[in-house]
Scaffold this active site. Sequence first.
Site, short mmCIF file in Angstrom:
data_model
loop_
_atom_site.label_atom_id
_atom_site.label_comp_id
_atom_site.label_asym_id
_atom_site.label_seq_id
_atom_site.Cartn_x
_atom_site.Cartn_y
_atom_site.Cartn_z
N ARG A 19 1.19 2.34 1.93
CA ARG A 19 0.46 2.60 0.82
C ARG A 19 -0.33 3.87 1.18
O ARG A 19 -1.12 3.78 2.12
CB ARG A 19 -0.20 1.30 0.16
CG ARG A 19 0.84 0.57 -0.54
CD ARG A 19 1.21 1.17 -1.82
NE ARG A 19 1.98 0.22 -2.62
CZ ARG A 19 3.27 0.12 -2.79
NH1 ARG A 19 3.92 0.85 -1.92
NH2 ARG A 19 3.93 -0.57 -3.46
N GLU A 22 -0.92 9.75 -6.43
CA GLU A 22 -0.02 10.04 -6.65
C GLU A 22 0.49 10.00 -8.05
O GLU A 22 -0.08 9.41 -9.03
CB GLU A 22 1.03 8.90 -6.22
CG GLU A 22 0.90 8.76 -4.58
CD GLU A 22 1.85 7.57 -3.99
OE1 GLU A 22 2.58 6.91 -4.64
OE2 GLU A 22 1.88 7.42 -2.60
N HIS A 48 6.90 9.09 -1.75
CA HIS A 48 6.89 7.69 -2.17
C HIS A 48 8.39 7.13 -2.45
O HIS A 48 8.69 6.46 -3.58
CB HIS A 48 5.86 7.14 -3.16
CG HIS A 48 5.59 5.82 -3.06
ND1 HIS A 48 4.24 5.38 -3.38
CD2 HIS A 48 6.15 4.68 -2.56
CE1 HIS A 48 4.28 4.05 -3.18
NE2 HIS A 48 5.44 3.37 -2.69
#
Length: 329
Positions: free
Chosen positions: A241, A270, A289
Site C-alpha cells: 500500500r 493515487e 497499483h
Amino acid sequence: MATNKKKLLIVETMPQDGWAVFEARGDIDAVRFSNAISAADFNALLRAQAPVHGVALGATAFGKTELESSGGIEVVARMGVGFDAVDVAAMTAHRIPVMTTGVANSPSVAEAALFMMLTLAKRAAELDTMVKAGQWGKRLGAIPYDLYGKTVLIVGFGRIGTRTARRCQAMEMQVLVYDPLKSAAEIEVAGCTAVSDLDAALPGADFVTLHCPKTPQTVRMFDAARLQRMKPSAYLINTARGGIVDEAALHAALTSGALAGAGLDVFEKEPAPGDNPLFRLDNVITAPHLAGVTSEALDRMGLQTARNIVSVFDGTPVRENVVNHEIFG
C-alpha cells in the site's frame, strides 16, 4: 419486484463469474456502478436505491455516511484484499462484516513482487533502452545481478508474503521474514528465518519486499532513518500500500546513492500525479497499483466476492475472509 429481494450495488468491474452467482439466485437485485464514481454520487446512488443490503467495492470508500445512506447494509465486500478505504470500526459498531477476497489475488501479487526484483536486478529497462537506441557497446557498463544467493527480507508473512517466500526460495535466495504477528516457529517451518528486530535485519538484506497491510502502525514504516539502514546496493519493493514508504525519503535515498533502486506498484497519492519526482529516476520501476490485477485474479476475486456476499445472506459467512472477526463475539 419481490419485496424480500436483497438489493446490491456492484462495482462494474465485477467479472461474469461473480455475476453468475447472483444471477443464479432469485432473491437478489444487483445494480452496477462505476469504480470511478465520486463519493457524492455514490451516496446519492445509495439513497436512491435504498434499502441497499450489500455492496461490492473496488476503490470506492465506505464509511459512516455511506452506511446511513444505504438504509440497511448487511455486508461490505471488497473485490480485493485491501480495506483501508472502508471504515471498519464503523461497520464493526453495527456488526456488519467487512469482507475481502482472501487468497484470490495472492499468487498474482507474489509474482509481481518477484518480477520487480528480477527487473531491477537484471537491469531490464536499461538494457532494453540500450539495445533499441543502438548503444550495444555500452552493455558492459550495465552488468546485471543474480537473485541466486542473495538475501531477501519479507515484511509481512500473510497470504501474499508466504507465497512470495516460496517464489524467492525457488530462486535459491536466503529468505528472512519480519512479522510481529507470526510466531518464529510458523515462519521457520516454511523454510524461512524469522527476525524479530526489523532495524537489525535491514543492513543484511539485498532486497526488501513489503507485504503488510496499511495500518496506523505501518504508515511510513519505511522512513528516512529506516531507509538509511539498508545497503546502498539494496532494492526496495512495495506492492502493498502507498504510505507505508515515505516517498520523499525514498527519493532522497535513491538520488544520494543510499539505495540502489525501487519497484513501486503503490503510491502515497493515487492516481499518482505525473510530476512525482520518483518517476524521473532511472533506478525506479513503477506500475499503477495493478500487482493483484491479472485476468485470472480478476476472475477469482469476482467469484469470491460474490460468494462472500451471499454467504452472509445465507447466514454462513466465510469467516476467514471477514476482516472484523469481533462481530462474531
